[in-house]
Design a protein around this motif. Structure first.
Motif, short mmCIF file in Angstrom:
data_model
loop_
_atom_site.label_atom_id
_atom_site.label_comp_id
_atom_site.label_asym_id
_atom_site.label_seq_id
_atom_site.Cartn_x
_atom_site.Cartn_y
_atom_site.Cartn_z
N ASN A 153 0.81 -1.21 0.00
CA ASN A 153 0.00 0.00 0.00
C ASN A 153 0.84 1.26 0.00
O ASN A 153 0.32 2.35 0.11
N THR A 154 2.14 1.12 -0.13
CA THR A 154 3.04 2.25 -0.17
C THR A 154 2.73 3.09 -1.41
O THR A 154 2.54 2.56 -2.49
N VAL A 155 2.70 4.38 -1.23
CA VAL A 155 2.48 5.28 -2.36
C VAL A 155 3.81 5.55 -3.02
O VAL A 155 4.77 5.96 -2.37
N VAL A 156 3.90 5.29 -4.31
CA VAL A 156 5.11 5.61 -5.06
C VAL A 156 4.83 6.82 -5.92
O VAL A 156 3.69 7.06 -6.32
N GLN A 157 5.84 7.56 -6.19
CA GLN A 157 5.70 8.77 -6.99
C GLN A 157 6.18 8.48 -8.41
O GLN A 157 7.37 8.44 -8.66
N PRO A 158 5.27 8.24 -9.34
CA PRO A 158 5.68 7.98 -10.72
C PRO A 158 6.07 9.30 -11.39
O PRO A 158 5.70 10.37 -10.96
N HIS A 159 6.80 9.17 -12.46
CA HIS A 159 7.12 10.35 -13.24
C HIS A 159 5.93 10.74 -14.11
O HIS A 159 5.69 11.91 -14.36
N LEU A 160 5.19 9.75 -14.56
CA LEU A 160 4.00 9.99 -15.37
C LEU A 160 3.09 8.78 -15.26
O LEU A 160 3.56 7.65 -15.25
N TYR A 161 1.80 9.02 -15.14
CA TYR A 161 0.86 7.91 -15.15
C TYR A 161 -0.41 8.32 -15.87
O TYR A 161 -0.73 9.49 -15.98
N VAL A 162 -1.12 7.30 -16.36
CA VAL A 162 -2.36 7.51 -17.09
C VAL A 162 -3.46 6.70 -16.41
O VAL A 162 -3.31 5.50 -16.20
N ILE A 163 -4.54 7.40 -16.06
CA ILE A 163 -5.72 6.74 -15.49
C ILE A 163 -6.89 7.05 -16.41
O ILE A 163 -7.19 8.21 -16.66
N CYS A 164 -7.52 6.01 -16.91
CA CYS A 164 -8.66 6.18 -17.82
C CYS A 164 -10.00 6.07 -17.10
O CYS A 164 -11.00 6.59 -17.58
N ASP A 165 -10.01 5.42 -15.97
CA ASP A 165 -11.23 5.19 -15.21
C ASP A 165 -11.35 6.25 -14.12
O ASP A 165 -10.58 6.25 -13.15
N GLU A 166 -12.30 7.16 -14.25
CA GLU A 166 -12.44 8.27 -13.30
C GLU A 166 -12.75 7.81 -11.88
O GLU A 166 -12.51 8.54 -10.92
N THR A 167 -13.27 6.60 -11.71
CA THR A 167 -13.54 6.11 -10.35
C THR A 167 -12.26 5.80 -9.59
O THR A 167 -12.29 5.56 -8.39
N LYS A 168 -11.12 5.80 -10.26
CA LYS A 168 -9.82 5.58 -9.62
C LYS A 168 -9.21 6.88 -9.10
O LYS A 168 -8.07 6.90 -8.67
N LEU A 169 -9.97 7.97 -9.16
CA LEU A 169 -9.47 9.28 -8.74
C LEU A 169 -10.33 9.85 -7.63
O LEU A 169 -11.53 9.64 -7.58
N ASP A 170 -9.68 10.60 -6.73
CA ASP A 170 -10.41 11.40 -5.75
C ASP A 170 -9.77 12.79 -5.73
O ASP A 170 -8.93 13.10 -6.58
N ALA A 171 -10.11 13.62 -4.77
CA ALA A 171 -9.61 14.99 -4.72
C ALA A 171 -8.09 15.06 -4.57
O ALA A 171 -7.46 16.02 -5.01
N GLN A 172 -7.48 14.05 -3.96
CA GLN A 172 -6.03 14.05 -3.78
C GLN A 172 -5.29 13.40 -4.95
O GLN A 172 -4.08 13.46 -5.01
N GLY A 173 -5.98 12.71 -5.83
CA GLY A 173 -5.32 12.05 -6.95
C GLY A 173 -5.75 10.61 -7.09
O GLY A 173 -6.90 10.26 -6.81
N ALA A 174 -4.80 9.75 -7.46
CA ALA A 174 -5.08 8.35 -7.72
C ALA A 174 -5.34 7.58 -6.44
O ALA A 174 -4.61 7.72 -5.46
N ILE A 175 -6.39 6.76 -6.44
CA ILE A 175 -6.69 5.90 -5.29
C ILE A 175 -6.58 4.42 -5.69
O ILE A 175 -6.88 3.54 -4.88
#
Length: 119
Positions: free
Chosen positions: A14-36
């Motif tokens: 469950n560690t959060v890693v900081q990618p250089h770039l990522y793509v999320i196509c499914d909006e349900t994978k996002l919240d106000a802070q970013g990717a969930i």
């Protein structure tokens, strides 16, 4: 088989890693802070001081998290290593170098010459 020797316990998954770039196509994978949840595409750059982390630890984490496609970009050598998830395990494609054409297994619209991004 997933290489988990670098993972200490389930909490590391469950560690959060900081990618250089990522793509999320499914909006349900996002919240106000970013990717969930795991993105569909994750791109990491090999930079001085982070190569070991990108090549081992993040690779394992991205695979376990279910990232569908993972690119490791080496700007110094003008190369891209592409892995795509198949039955829960990353499968690597032939490494691409500056003279090659990039064709994403997941995002078929991503089709370009590597020299266009490295020059």
């Amino acid at each position: 088989m997933v290489n988990t020797k670098n993972l200490k316990n389930d909490a590391d998954i469950n560690t959060v890693v900081q990618p250089h770039l990522y793509v999320i196509c499914d909006e349900t994978k996002l919240d106000a802070q970013g990717a969930i949840s795991a993105p569909e595409l994750m791109i990491g750059l090999l930079l001085p001081g982070n190569s070991k982390k990108e090549m081992h630890y993040k690779y394992d984490l991205e695979q376990i998290a279910g990232v569908l496609e993972y690119w490791i970009v080496n700007p110094e050598n003008k190369a891209i290593f592409i892995y795509f998830l198949k039955e829960g395990v990353f499968v690597g494609q032939h490494p691409l170098i500056e003279d090659d054409r990039m064709e994403s297994p997941l995002f078929t619209q991503l089709d370009f010459k590597l020299e266009d991004i490295f020059n």
